[in-house]
Write a protein that holds these residues in place. Sequence first.
Motif, PDB file in Angstrom:
ATOM      1  N   THR A  56       0.833  -1.007  -0.189  1.00 61.81           N
ATOM      2  CA  THR A  56       0.046  -0.152  -0.019  1.00 61.81           C
ATOM      3  C   THR A  56       0.984   1.230   0.053  1.00 61.81           C
ATOM      4  O   THR A  56       0.811   2.040  -0.830  1.00 61.81           O
ATOM      5  N   LEU A  57       1.988   1.330   0.911  1.00 59.59           N
ATOM      6  CA  LEU A  57       2.706   2.368   0.713  1.00 59.59           C
ATOM      7  C   LEU A  57       3.387   2.709  -0.513  1.00 59.59           C
ATOM      8  O   LEU A  57       3.623   3.847  -1.058  1.00 59.59           O
ATOM      9  N   TRP A  58       3.844   1.611  -1.202  1.00 55.86           N
ATOM     10  CA  TRP A  58       4.580   1.814  -2.305  1.00 55.86           C
ATOM     11  C   TRP A  58       3.438   2.244  -3.299  1.00 55.86           C
ATOM     12  O   TRP A  58       3.834   3.086  -4.198  1.00 55.86           O
ATOM     13  N   GLU A  59       2.437   1.526  -3.562  1.00 57.28           N
ATOM     14  CA  GLU A  59       1.388   2.184  -4.671  1.00 57.28           C
ATOM     15  C   GLU A  59       0.925   3.433  -4.433  1.00 57.28           C
ATOM     16  O   GLU A  59       0.707   4.119  -5.482  1.00 57.28           O
ATOM     17  N   ARG A  60       0.458   3.752  -3.127  1.00 64.12           N
ATOM     18  CA  ARG A  60      -0.010   5.060  -2.927  1.00 64.12           C
ATOM     19  C   ARG A  60       1.166   6.450  -3.234  1.00 64.12           C
ATOM     20  O   ARG A  60       0.987   7.347  -3.670  1.00 64.12           O
ATOM     21  N   GLU A  61       2.349   5.965  -2.526  1.00 64.48           N
ATOM     22  CA  GLU A  61       3.136   7.082  -2.426  1.00 64.48           C
ATOM     23  C   GLU A  61       4.603   6.804  -2.684  1.00 64.48           C
ATOM     24  O   GLU A  61       5.585   7.623  -2.515  1.00 64.48           O
ATOM     25  N   ARG A  62       4.891   5.575  -3.388  1.00 67.73           N
ATOM     26  CA  ARG A  62       6.349   5.105  -3.805  1.00 67.73           C
ATOM     27  C   ARG A  62       7.119   5.205  -2.669  1.00 67.73           C
ATOM     28  O   ARG A  62       8.276   5.729  -2.546  1.00 67.73           O
ATOM     29  N   LEU A  63       6.760   4.656  -1.360  1.00 64.79           N
ATOM     30  CA  LEU A  63       7.456   4.749  -0.132  1.00 64.79           C
ATOM     31  C   LEU A  63       7.752   3.171  -0.030  1.00 64.79           C
ATOM     32  O   LEU A  63       6.977   2.232  -0.105  1.00 64.79           O
ATOM     33  N   GLN A  64       9.199   2.990   0.281  1.00 64.51           N
ATOM     34  CA  GLN A  64       9.584   1.404   0.338  1.00 64.51           C
ATOM     35  C   GLN A  64      10.154   1.042   1.682  1.00 64.51           C
ATOM     36  O   GLN A  64      11.466   0.923   1.799  1.00 64.51           O
ATOM     37  N   PRO A  65       9.294   0.773   2.684  1.00 61.31           N
ATOM     38  CA  PRO A  65       9.897   0.132   4.003  1.00 61.31           C
ATOM     39  C   PRO A  65       9.939  -1.461   3.858  1.00 61.31           C
ATOM     40  O   PRO A  65       9.663  -1.850   2.610  1.00 61.31           O
ATOM     41  N   ARG A  66       9.989  -2.223   4.686  1.00 59.40           N
ATOM     42  CA  ARG A  66      10.366  -3.843   4.622  1.00 59.40           C
ATOM     43  C   ARG A  66       9.249  -4.139   5.420  1.00 59.40           C
ATOM     44  O   ARG A  66       9.328  -4.122   6.614  1.00 59.40           O
ATOM     45  N   SER A  67       8.498  -5.288   5.076  1.00 55.61           N
ATOM     46  CA  SER A  67       7.789  -6.131   5.835  1.00 55.61           C
ATOM     47  C   SER A  67       8.466  -7.162   6.368  1.00 55.61           C
ATOM     48  O   SER A  67       9.699  -7.587   5.976  1.00 55.61           O
ATOM     49  N   VAL A  68       8.619  -7.588   7.893  1.00 46.47           N
ATOM     50  CA  VAL A  68       9.258  -8.625   8.240  1.00 46.47           C
ATOM     51  C   VAL A  68       8.229  -9.766   9.017  1.00 46.47           C
ATOM     52  O   VAL A  68       7.183  -9.207   9.605  1.00 46.47           O
ATOM     53  N   GLY A  69       8.359 -10.903   8.767  1.00 43.58           N
ATOM     54  CA  GLY A  69       7.356 -11.876   9.335  1.00 43.58           C
ATOM     55  C   GLY A  69       6.157 -11.490   8.469  1.00 43.58           C
ATOM     56  O   GLY A  69       5.976 -11.087   7.440  1.00 43.58           O
ATOM     57  N   SER A  70       5.042 -11.924   9.290  1.00 39.60           N
ATOM     58  CA  SER A  70       3.716 -11.845   8.300  1.00 39.60           C
ATOM     59  C   SER A  70       3.206 -10.591   8.639  1.00 39.60           C
ATOM     60  O   SER A  70       2.166  -9.903   7.934  1.00 39.60           O
TER      61      SER A  70
END
Length: 425
Positions: free
Chosen positions: A384-398
């Motif tokens: 969601t963060l990437w698609e809306r605002e081109r922001l790229q944090p990282r998910s960890v675990g689920s």
Amino acid sequence: MNQRRSFLKTGSLAALAAPLMSFDSSKKWSLEPLVNTYSDTEEYWRMIRKQFPLKEGQTYFNNGTMGPTPGYVLNTMIDHMLHFNKEAATIDYKNGSGPELLSGYFPYQELRSKLGKIINCDFKELSLLQNATFGMNYVGMGLDLQKGDELINTDQEHGGGFGAWQLLAKRKECVYKQVKMPLPANDPQEIFDAVFKAVTKKTKVIAIPHIVSVYGTIMPVKAICTEARKRGIFTVLDGAQCVGQIKVDVKDIGCDAYYSSLHKWLLAPAGNGILYINKDVVADIWSTVASYNWDNQEDHGFRLMQNGTGNPALLAGFDAAVDFFNTVGEDRWVNRVKELGGYLRTGLKDMPQVSIHSSTNEEMAAGLTTYAVAGMTGPELQKTLWERERLQPRSVGSELLRHSVHIYNSKEEIDRALQVIRSLG
Ligand SMILES: Cc1ncc(COP(=O)(O)O)c(C=O)c1O
């Protein structure tokens, strides 16, 4: 080293470099814009952002996995590779210019000294290695462990913090223990108590992170190492996430060994790490990888980096990354990481749909913040963060998102992330 540095300063190979690179090498990056700039304003940090080839309109929030390399550092490294490939025939290996051809056989005293200043140790206590994983293994495999010796980890290690100890437990019949960490961890005393609850008379090694990979917790390592020393227990700290994120002073901490991956927060090119071992104990650590200097008792740091041929351009880039860091200045650098981390956490705290899994004790947190948003998985939130605002944090675990902030990020980028997350409530 000096000869290598002098051609790095004068070499101008940008035109040749162009077909090999995905960033615009005709823009010759330098440290010039950083020198004599003393302000701490947002304008200063906007100038810093421009020192990275990162694309405009996109935001990288995943420094905990890998730090992007400043243009100046990339230029230095690429120029070095081109220099060798052009000038190979003119290089007199035996006459001092060997490091232009290959690394692995030279002590790199100058670079080790510069790094020693950053973590407060002598260059002879410091080895240049590929990464943190090498550091953990060189310490673990080098210790003369015996059957029944007890080895202590936490239950929040990265593979680069537990693998060697589990291997040694299996191979040498040592006893491997994991300390259960509080979650979230807000009280240093609770961590200290959890560690020493696991200690017995047979404990030989305490191997714990200085900053926890998943949650970014800054551990009470000084207190733990002080107590361990009193009890004659060897301490080794996994500082993969530390150098460049927070101040690291190995003498003040009082650990026996410390390792870090400087391609993370120090923004060195991938494949650059360090290992520190205190001079009072290093003679007891066997070399794991051996070549000419495997038994060098004068310079133990060099003894422990006998890795054979490597790419000298990587070390040229490493050296440039240290210069970049020193030119910004350690205080300004780590204070900014901390300021941005605090800014993010303050914004998140007000949102009922957000649960922060990192420490909310600001003494125990810096540039890494891990959180969940109710009703969403970590991968969904990342997308969601990437698609809306081109922001790229990282998910960890689920369930979780690990959100790193560094000096190339801005408050405005964090505001945009907060806005997206607020809208998910
Ligand atoms: C705490 C910790 N230790 C070790 C590592 C392994 O680092 P490297 O792959 O650079 O050896 C990481 C990587 O994320 C880490 O976060």
